[in-house]
Design a protein around this motif. Structure first.
Motif, PDB file in Angstrom:
ATOM      1  N   ALA A 441       4.568   4.046  -2.503  1.00 53.90           N
ATOM      2  CA  ALA A 441       3.864   3.086  -1.655  1.00 53.90           C
ATOM      3  C   ALA A 441       2.351   3.304  -1.729  1.00 53.90           C
ATOM      4  CB  ALA A 441       4.343   3.191  -0.211  1.00 53.90           C
ATOM      5  N   PHE A 442       1.941   4.565  -1.747  1.00 52.62           N
ATOM      6  CA  PHE A 442       0.511   4.878  -1.873  1.00 52.62           C
ATOM      7  C   PHE A 442      -0.048   4.347  -3.191  1.00 52.62           C
ATOM      8  CE2 PHE A 442      -2.739   7.691  -3.643  1.00 52.62           C
ATOM      9  CZ  PHE A 442      -3.737   7.540  -2.704  1.00 52.62           C
ATOM     10  N   VAL A 443       0.704   4.554  -4.283  1.00 56.07           N
ATOM     11  CA  VAL A 443       0.258   4.076  -5.599  1.00 56.07           C
ATOM     12  C   VAL A 443       0.076   2.562  -5.582  1.00 56.07           C
ATOM     13  CG1 VAL A 443       0.945   3.782  -8.016  1.00 56.07           C
ATOM     14  CG2 VAL A 443       1.261   5.992  -6.880  1.00 56.07           C
ATOM     15  N   VAL A 444       1.054   1.857  -5.018  1.00 53.72           N
ATOM     16  CA  VAL A 444       0.994   0.399  -4.986  1.00 53.72           C
ATOM     17  C   VAL A 444      -0.220  -0.086  -4.197  1.00 53.72           C
ATOM     18  CG1 VAL A 444       2.149  -1.686  -4.137  1.00 53.72           C
ATOM     19  CG2 VAL A 444       3.477   0.080  -5.306  1.00 53.72           C
ATOM     20  N   VAL A 445      -0.404   0.448  -3.008  1.00 54.22           N
ATOM     21  CA  VAL A 445      -1.508  -0.008  -2.141  1.00 54.22           C
ATOM     22  C   VAL A 445      -2.864   0.351  -2.758  1.00 54.22           C
ATOM     23  CG1 VAL A 445      -2.596   0.262   0.117  1.00 54.22           C
ATOM     24  CG2 VAL A 445      -0.105   0.074  -0.048  1.00 54.22           C
ATOM     25  N   TRP A 446      -3.016   1.588  -3.209  1.00 56.33           N
ATOM     26  CA  TRP A 446      -4.304   2.044  -3.762  1.00 56.33           C
ATOM     27  C   TRP A 446      -4.704   1.217  -4.985  1.00 56.33           C
ATOM     28  CZ3 TRP A 446      -8.119   5.580  -2.582  1.00 56.33           C
ATOM     29  CH2 TRP A 446      -9.041   5.827  -3.592  1.00 56.33           C
ATOM     30  N   VAL A 447      -3.761   1.080  -5.924  1.00 55.09           N
ATOM     31  CA  VAL A 447      -4.090   0.379  -7.159  1.00 55.09           C
ATOM     32  C   VAL A 447      -4.331  -1.107  -6.902  1.00 55.09           C
ATOM     33  CG1 VAL A 447      -3.267  -0.229  -9.470  1.00 55.09           C
ATOM     34  CG2 VAL A 447      -2.877   2.063  -8.576  1.00 55.09           C
ATOM     35  N   PHE A 448      -3.568  -1.691  -5.971  1.00 54.28           N
ATOM     36  CA  PHE A 448      -3.771  -3.115  -5.684  1.00 54.28           C
ATOM     37  C   PHE A 448      -5.141  -3.353  -5.044  1.00 54.28           C
ATOM     38  CE2 PHE A 448      -3.430  -6.980  -3.134  1.00 54.28           C
ATOM     39  CZ  PHE A 448      -2.945  -7.871  -4.084  1.00 54.28           C
ATOM     40  N   VAL A 449      -5.519  -2.517  -4.089  1.00 53.14           N
ATOM     41  CA  VAL A 449      -6.789  -2.709  -3.377  1.00 53.14           C
ATOM     42  C   VAL A 449      -7.983  -2.264  -4.218  1.00 53.14           C
ATOM     43  CG1 VAL A 449      -8.152  -2.049  -1.359  1.00 53.14           C
ATOM     44  CG2 VAL A 449      -5.707  -2.538  -1.109  1.00 53.14           C
ATOM     45  N   VAL A 450      -7.921  -1.027  -4.708  1.00 52.93           N
ATOM     46  CA  VAL A 450      -9.071  -0.455  -5.427  1.00 52.93           C
ATOM     47  C   VAL A 450      -9.097  -0.887  -6.892  1.00 52.93           C
ATOM     48  CG1 VAL A 450     -10.228   1.685  -6.110  1.00 52.93           C
ATOM     49  CG2 VAL A 450      -9.119   1.516  -3.868  1.00 52.93           C
ATOM     50  N   GLY A 451      -7.946  -0.786  -7.560  1.00 52.16           N
ATOM     51  CA  GLY A 451      -7.904  -1.117  -8.983  1.00 52.16           C
ATOM     52  C   GLY A 451      -7.987  -2.603  -9.253  1.00 52.16           C
ATOM     53  N   PHE A 452      -7.053  -3.355  -8.696  1.00 49.80           N
ATOM     54  CA  PHE A 452      -7.013  -4.801  -8.947  1.00 49.80           C
ATOM     55  C   PHE A 452      -8.054  -5.555  -8.120  1.00 49.80           C
ATOM     56  CE2 PHE A 452      -5.273  -8.993  -7.706  1.00 49.80           C
ATOM     57  CZ  PHE A 452      -5.328  -9.606  -8.950  1.00 49.80           C
ATOM     58  N   GLY A 453      -8.176  -5.224  -6.829  1.00 46.78           N
ATOM     59  CA  GLY A 453      -9.092  -5.957  -5.956  1.00 46.78           C
ATOM     60  C   GLY A 453     -10.556  -5.683  -6.252  1.00 46.78           C
ATOM     61  N   LEU A 454     -11.028  -4.503  -5.877  1.00 44.93           N
ATOM     62  CA  LEU A 454     -12.434  -4.157  -6.097  1.00 44.93           C
ATOM     63  C   LEU A 454     -12.748  -4.020  -7.584  1.00 44.93           C
ATOM     64  CD1 LEU A 454     -12.823  -1.506  -3.249  1.00 44.93           C
ATOM     65  CD2 LEU A 454     -13.699  -3.846  -3.267  1.00 44.93           C
ATOM     66  N   GLY A 455     -11.839  -3.408  -8.335  1.00 46.50           N
ATOM     67  CA  GLY A 455     -12.055  -3.266  -9.770  1.00 46.50           C
ATOM     68  C   GLY A 455     -12.074  -4.602 -10.486  1.00 46.50           C
ATOM     69  N   GLY A 456     -11.192  -5.506 -10.059  1.00 41.31           N
ATOM     70  CA  GLY A 456     -11.170  -6.836 -10.665  1.00 41.31           C
ATOM     71  C   GLY A 456     -12.462  -7.591 -10.418  1.00 41.31           C
ATOM     72  N   TRP A 457     -12.934  -7.546  -9.169  1.00 43.58           N
ATOM     73  CA  TRP A 457     -14.205  -8.208  -8.840  1.00 43.58           C
ATOM     74  C   TRP A 457     -15.346  -7.644  -9.683  1.00 43.58           C
ATOM     75  CZ3 TRP A 457     -17.976  -5.075  -6.342  1.00 43.58           C
ATOM     76  CH2 TRP A 457     -19.209  -5.722  -6.125  1.00 43.58           C
ATOM     77  N   ALA A 458     -15.443  -6.318  -9.757  1.00 46.83           N
ATOM     78  CA  ALA A 458     -16.558  -5.684 -10.461  1.00 46.83           C
ATOM     79  C   ALA A 458     -16.488  -5.924 -11.963  1.00 46.83           C
ATOM     80  CB  ALA A 458     -16.562  -4.187 -10.170  1.00 46.83           C
ATOM     81  N   SER A 459     -15.321  -5.733 -12.552  1.00 49.80           N
ATOM     82  CA  SER A 459     -15.207  -5.850 -14.009  1.00 49.80           C
ATOM     83  C   SER A 459     -15.356  -7.287 -14.482  1.00 49.80           C
ATOM     84  CB  SER A 459     -13.872  -5.269 -14.481  1.00 49.80           C
ATOM     85  OG  SER A 459     -12.785  -5.933 -13.874  1.00 49.80           O
TER      86      SER A 459
END
Length: 557
Positions: A441-459
């Protein structure tokens, strides 16, 4: 057995060559396993040849070499760029963090593969001349919706992963031969990489994986030693993290770095005993740390913010025989990694056109060729070495190798009966299903928010910036301007400073110092800004041997 016959029989991992995973549930070793520990298929033992050594792989060691070699390739050259965006401390911490997280999700994929394989073996399903792939595991465990989801993300990620390798080939060769622009080199290497259609399966990457890892190791330590010998540039600046979008762009590149396990299932299926894969990816990651951490840290320490405009680490190091050797070795390794990324795509396409069971290497090679064409085209459209890694990491890797495996594991074992009859129980360091659910659950939430969300916006923001600056189909991305243009710009700057009374020698010396600080010829835009204000101020900070014309200086300022 002739070499041709051996090659044709090794096109895919046959059911007869792989120990049934259900037979090894309790680390049971029977006679067949013992034979395979000593060299694989018993048929090959009696007919020893160089082909069996270099071509037929399926051991634990083969899997380790495949994972370590595939995990870090061209990204080794972009990690210093990520450090300049994030700063040294964040870069080191996130490498360790995402390395461990990537190893965890690779472990989950291996567990799900074993579960799927065990269930199918109980149903007497044969996988002779058939390579199991990730989307088939999802289909067998969770149904067609998850199959479609896995197929879409996995294929798109592997497609762009191949594109990135092709872009990297063109970017690297340019630093030892700039007679052709990077787009022309992309055409050339696209044709070279198309020859991977003749490599039948992951069984046949034994020698390539070994060589590939050796090449990456050389390159990593070359970067480290060369940066330390070079020392810190005068006036080097380490300002990262400076901007939020740059910070998360760098973070998603590291997410991409340790998300190279989209081919885990294919590597496992090529093993003689796939149930032994569980911790191989973690061991491979630990070795990769010895390559990525020293090289990225040393390069950022030496060059600092110059890396913000140099996404390829080779571009900042002086040309020597050592650097040329590193470039050539990386080119060969990128060819190998291109094959790693493309091979699962070849399998998918073969299954679509119903050629997957064909034994002939040449028929399958012809079938595979159409897969290379869109990769070639996309590498020419988006030649943005560095920024494209972050975009792929945020939008594709986030789901393909982090979110989907974690969610699939939770859903597969959501019922008490599934947990009771699980082929693989929770690992000894967690011991309970509840702990596994919490970690997933931690992996899913972290990657979705930080990786896909913030990372997606930045990249995506950074990617669009590259398109606006260089355009699509850029002929030579981040190439230095032609010599004539540089001389003209320098001449204009010298003439302007001479008109103000500054001596030519001092002007040339100051320009050279500023170009070094600003990262070479790309620094002209900073020097020319505000009518050479930075150049004037730099000259005034020195001891001027003769008076400067006050009225000219006032007019200029």
């Amino acid at each position: 057995m002739s070499s041709q016959k051996q090659a044709e029989e090794a096109i895919v991992s046959s059911f007869d060559e792989t120990v049934p995973v259900s037979a090894a549930a309790g680390d049971h070793v029977d006679g067949k396993e013992a034979e395979q520990d000593d060299g694989g298929d018993p048929r090959h033992q009696s007919e020893f040849s160089l082909t069996s050594i270099f071509w037929h792989g399926g051991s634990v060691y083969d899997a380790w070499f495949s994972c370590a070699s595939n995990q870090v390739a061209q990204v080794l050259l972009t990690l210093p760029y990520s450090f300049s965006q994030m700063g040294m401390l964040s870069g080191i911490i996130l490498q360790l963090f995402y390395g461990i997280m990537g190893s965890w999700t690779a472990y989950l994929i291996s567990v799900l593969y074993v579960e799927y394989r065990t269930r199918k073996e109980k149903e007497n399903v044969s996988f002779k001349n058939h390579v199991i792939q990730w989307f088939e595991v999802l289909d067998g465990l969770l149904g067609p919706t998850w199959k479609a989801l896995g197929l879409a993300f996995n294929c798109t990620f592997l497609l762009f992963g191949s594109v990135i390798q092709l872009i990297a080939c063109a970017s690297n060769i340019y630093y030892i031969n700039d007679k052709f622009d990077k787009r022309t080199w992309t055409y050339i290497f696209g044709a070279c990489c198309a020859t991977t259609v003749f490599i039948p399966s992951f069984h046949n990457y034994r020698i390539w994986s070994f060589l590939g890892l050796g090449m990456t190791t050389y390159t990593a330590w070359y970067l480290t030693i060369a940066a330390l010998i070079h020392g810190q540039d005068p006036g080097v600046i380490h300002s990262g993290p400076k901007k939020l979008d740059l910070y998360f762009t760098g973070a998603t590149n590291i997410l991409y770095t340790f998300g190279g396990h989209a081919v885990t299932v294919e590597i496992m299926h090529a093993m003689w005993k796939p149930q032994k894969f569980k911790y191989i990816y973690l061991l491979a990651t630990l070795y990769v740390f010895t390559l990525t951490l020293p090289s990225a840290s040393a390069m950022y320490w030496a060059f600092g913010d110059q890396l913000l405009t140099h996404s390829n680490a080779f571009s900042l190091l002086p040309r020597t025989g050592w650097r040329d050797a590193a470039v050539i070795l990386m080119l060969i390794h990128q060819f190998i990694t291109f094959g790693f990324a493309c091979t699962p795509l070849y399998f998918v396409w073969e299954k679509v056109v119903r050629m997957h069971d064909t034994k002939s290497i040449f028929k399958r090679a012809l079938t595979r060729l159409p897969v290379v064409v869109p990769i070639w085209f996309l590498a020419i459209v988006f030649p943005f070495f560095g920024p494209i890694n972050s975009a792929v990491g945020a939008l594709l890797v986030s789901f393909t190798v982090y979110i989907i495996p974690a969610m699939a594991h939770m859903l597969t074992y959501r019922s008490a009966s599934a947990r009771l009859n699980a082929a693989e129980k929770p690992p000894v360091f967690l011991r309970s299903w509840t702990a596994m659910y919490i970690v997933n659950a931690f992996v899913v939430v972290w990657v979705f928010v930080v990786g896909f969300g913030l990372g997606g916006w930045a990249s995506v923001t950074n990617f669009i910036r590259q398109v606006d600056t260089f355009g699509l189909f850029a002929k030579c991305y981040q190439c230095p301007p032609p010599v004539q243009v540089v001389l003209t710009r320098k001449g204009a700057a010298v003439d302007a400073m001479l008109a103000m009374g500054f001596p030519r020698k001092l002007i040339n010396q100051t320009i050279a110092e500023l170009l070094k600080v600003y990262g070479g010829n790309e620094g002209w835009s900073f020097i020319e800004m505000d009518s050479y204000k930075a150049l004037i101020e730099a000259i005034l900070e020195k001891d001027v041997p003769k008076p400067v014309s006050n009225w000219a200086l006032c007019i200029w300022l």
